[in-house]
Design a protein around this motif. Structure first.
Motif, PDB file in Angstrom:
ATOM      1  N   UNK A   1       0.848  -1.172   0.000  1.00  0.00           N
ATOM      2  CA  UNK A   1       0.000   0.000   0.000  1.00  0.00           C
ATOM      3  C   UNK A   1       0.899   1.243   0.000  1.00  0.00           C
ATOM      4  N   UNK A   2       0.572   2.179  -0.841  1.00  0.00           N
ATOM      5  CA  UNK A   2       1.326   3.419  -0.931  1.00  0.00           C
ATOM      6  C   UNK A   2       0.365   4.596  -0.796  1.00  0.00           C
ATOM      7  N   UNK A   3       0.921   5.729  -0.411  1.00  0.00           N
ATOM      8  CA  UNK A   3       0.120   6.950  -0.283  1.00  0.00           C
ATOM      9  C   UNK A   3       0.747   8.041  -1.143  1.00  0.00           C
ATOM     10  N   UNK A   4      -0.064   8.697  -1.944  1.00  0.00           N
ATOM     11  CA  UNK A   4       0.378   9.826  -2.769  1.00  0.00           C
ATOM     12  C   UNK A   4      -0.287  11.081  -2.224  1.00  0.00           C
ATOM     13  N   UNK A   5       0.510  12.104  -1.973  1.00  0.00           N
ATOM     14  CA  UNK A   5      -0.007  13.368  -1.460  1.00  0.00           C
ATOM     15  C   UNK A   5      -0.053  14.387  -2.588  1.00  0.00           C
ATOM     16  N   UNK A   6      -1.204  14.981  -2.802  1.00  0.00           N
ATOM     17  CA  UNK A   6      -1.353  16.072  -3.752  1.00  0.00           C
ATOM     18  C   UNK A   6      -1.621  17.348  -2.975  1.00  0.00           C
ATOM     19  N   UNK A   7      -0.881  18.385  -3.264  1.00  0.00           N
ATOM     20  CA  UNK A   7      -1.159  19.698  -2.686  1.00  0.00           C
ATOM     21  C   UNK A   7      -1.334  20.689  -3.820  1.00  0.00           C
ATOM     22  N   UNK A   8      -2.105  21.690  -3.558  1.00  0.00           N
ATOM     23  CA  UNK A   8      -2.373  22.715  -4.564  1.00  0.00           C
ATOM     24  C   UNK A   8      -1.082  23.475  -4.841  1.00  0.00           C
ATOM     25  N   UNK A   9      -0.705  23.555  -6.108  1.00  0.00           N
ATOM     26  CA  UNK A   9       0.519  24.241  -6.494  1.00  0.00           C
ATOM     27  C   UNK A   9       0.262  25.722  -6.728  1.00  0.00           C
ATOM     28  N   UNK A  10       1.333  26.501  -6.716  1.00  0.00           N
ATOM     29  CA  UNK A  10       1.241  27.913  -7.062  1.00  0.00           C
ATOM     30  C   UNK A  10       1.649  28.068  -8.522  1.00  0.00           C
ATOM     31  N   UNK A  11       0.847  28.803  -9.281  1.00  0.00           N
ATOM     32  CA  UNK A  11       1.144  29.029 -10.697  1.00  0.00           C
ATOM     33  C   UNK A  11       1.439  30.507 -10.917  1.00  0.00           C
ATOM     34  N   UNK A  12       2.312  30.840 -11.866  1.00  0.00           N
ATOM     35  CA  UNK A  12       2.660  32.244 -12.128  1.00  0.00           C
ATOM     36  C   UNK A  12       1.432  33.064 -12.515  1.00  0.00           C
ATOM     37  N   UNK A  13       1.413  34.305 -12.042  1.00  0.00           N
ATOM     38  CA  UNK A  13       0.288  35.196 -12.315  1.00  0.00           C
ATOM     39  C   UNK A  13       0.811  36.600 -12.645  1.00  0.00           C
ATOM     40  N   UNK A  14       1.779  36.678 -13.554  1.00  0.00           N
ATOM     41  CA  UNK A  14       2.329  37.972 -13.939  1.00  0.00           C
ATOM     42  C   UNK A  14       3.288  38.501 -12.890  1.00  0.00           C
ATOM     43  N   UNK A  15       3.361  39.811 -12.782  1.00  0.00           N
ATOM     44  CA  UNK A  15       4.242  40.444 -11.800  1.00  0.00           C
ATOM     45  C   UNK A  15       3.432  41.380 -10.921  1.00  0.00           C
ATOM     46  N   UNK A  16       3.936  41.591  -9.711  1.00  0.00           N
ATOM     47  CA  UNK A  16       3.261  42.529  -8.810  1.00  0.00           C
ATOM     48  C   UNK A  16       3.798  43.946  -9.043  1.00  0.00           C
TER      49      UNK A  16
END
Length: 60
Positions: free
Chosen positions: A1-16
């Protein structure tokens, strides 16, 4: 049995305003697609969600 963890990634959104790269959380549809693509060929035992993380338990 294995466990895979998914977390929400951050994606580029231009510049501040200061010229640095800005990021935003990964959209729901992309997050779901990434998880579903992983689960297609696995024998899934359980799927659990905790806030912005998803734990998938599977067997080989």
């Amino acid at each position: 049995m294995k466990i895979k963890l998914f977390t929400r990634e951050l994606v580029p959104d231009g510049t501040n305003g200061l010229g640095f790269q800005a990021f935003k959380p990964e959209p729901d549809k992309e997050f779901e697609t990434r998880i579903n693509d992983f689960m297609i060929d696995k024998n899934i035992v359980s799927v659990q969600s905790l806030k912005d993380s998803v734990f998938v338990t599977y067997t080989d």
